[in-house]
Scaffold this motif. Sequence first.
Motif, PDB file in Angstrom:
ATOM      1  N   ASN A  96     -39.815   5.498 -63.058  1.00 28.97           N
ATOM      2  CA  ASN A  96     -40.477   4.502 -62.539  1.00 28.97           C
ATOM      3  C   ASN A  96     -39.685   3.185 -63.112  1.00 28.97           C
ATOM      4  O   ASN A  96     -39.140   3.179 -64.201  1.00 28.97           O
ATOM      5  CB  ASN A  96     -41.734   4.689 -63.109  1.00 28.97           C
ATOM      6  CG  ASN A  96     -42.717   3.109 -63.243  1.00 28.97           C
ATOM      7  OD1 ASN A  96     -42.022   2.417 -63.825  1.00 28.97           O
ATOM      8  ND2 ASN A  96     -43.877   3.128 -62.635  1.00 28.97           N
ATOM      9  N   PRO A 104     -43.892  -1.419 -59.164  1.00 28.61           N
ATOM     10  CA  PRO A 104     -42.896  -0.351 -59.611  1.00 28.61           C
ATOM     11  C   PRO A 104     -42.197   0.602 -58.581  1.00 28.61           C
ATOM     12  O   PRO A 104     -42.788   0.765 -57.566  1.00 28.61           O
ATOM     13  CB  PRO A 104     -43.639   0.332 -60.665  1.00 28.61           C
ATOM     14  CG  PRO A 104     -45.016   0.269 -60.240  1.00 28.61           C
ATOM     15  CD  PRO A 104     -45.289  -0.985 -59.522  1.00 28.61           C
ATOM     16  N   TRP A 106     -40.898   4.003 -57.552  1.00 28.32           N
ATOM     17  CA  TRP A 106     -41.054   5.341 -58.338  1.00 28.32           C
ATOM     18  C   TRP A 106     -40.015   6.236 -57.400  1.00 28.32           C
ATOM     19  O   TRP A 106     -39.684   6.309 -56.275  1.00 28.32           O
ATOM     20  CB  TRP A 106     -42.257   6.059 -57.715  1.00 28.32           C
ATOM     21  CG  TRP A 106     -43.455   5.360 -58.481  1.00 28.32           C
ATOM     22  CD1 TRP A 106     -44.152   4.195 -58.408  1.00 28.32           C
ATOM     23  CD2 TRP A 106     -43.960   5.868 -59.939  1.00 28.32           C
ATOM     24  NE1 TRP A 106     -45.167   4.216 -59.420  1.00 28.32           N
ATOM     25  CE2 TRP A 106     -44.853   5.253 -60.153  1.00 28.32           C
ATOM     26  CE3 TRP A 106     -43.609   7.053 -60.588  1.00 28.32           C
ATOM     27  CZ2 TRP A 106     -45.661   5.313 -61.525  1.00 28.32           C
ATOM     28  CZ3 TRP A 106     -44.298   7.160 -61.900  1.00 28.32           C
ATOM     29  CH2 TRP A 106     -45.468   6.206 -62.439  1.00 28.32           C
TER      30      TRP A 106
END
Length: 116
Positions: A96, A104, A106
């Motif tokens: 992340n 964020p 991922w």
Amino acid sequence: QEQLVESGGGLVQPGGSLRLSCAASGRISLLNGVNWYRQVPGKEREWVGGIYPNGVTKYADSVKGRFTISRDNAKNTAYLQMNSLQSDDTAVYLCNVPRGWRGPAWGQGTQVTVSS
């Protein structure tokens, strides 16, 4: 295209080691910091550890002393070195990266299975 790709997972015996990679592309910069998480079906996603913009690393108590996070800025890739693996470490491992207001980024995760 922005992308985070984890790799390096697999099957390992208890006590063994694996090194996971988290490769970033596009506008994602690992200089913003990287966190590693793990996910087991039916359980909450667990934070494993992180490396911060200044290079400081922190770890969950469950992995402290066994796992090490590092970062290669030139390759825009982060690593999770996992030693002394135990069956409880079996999970999908995800990285992340913070992106500010965009939330964020991922990766898709990589499966780690610790079994004899």
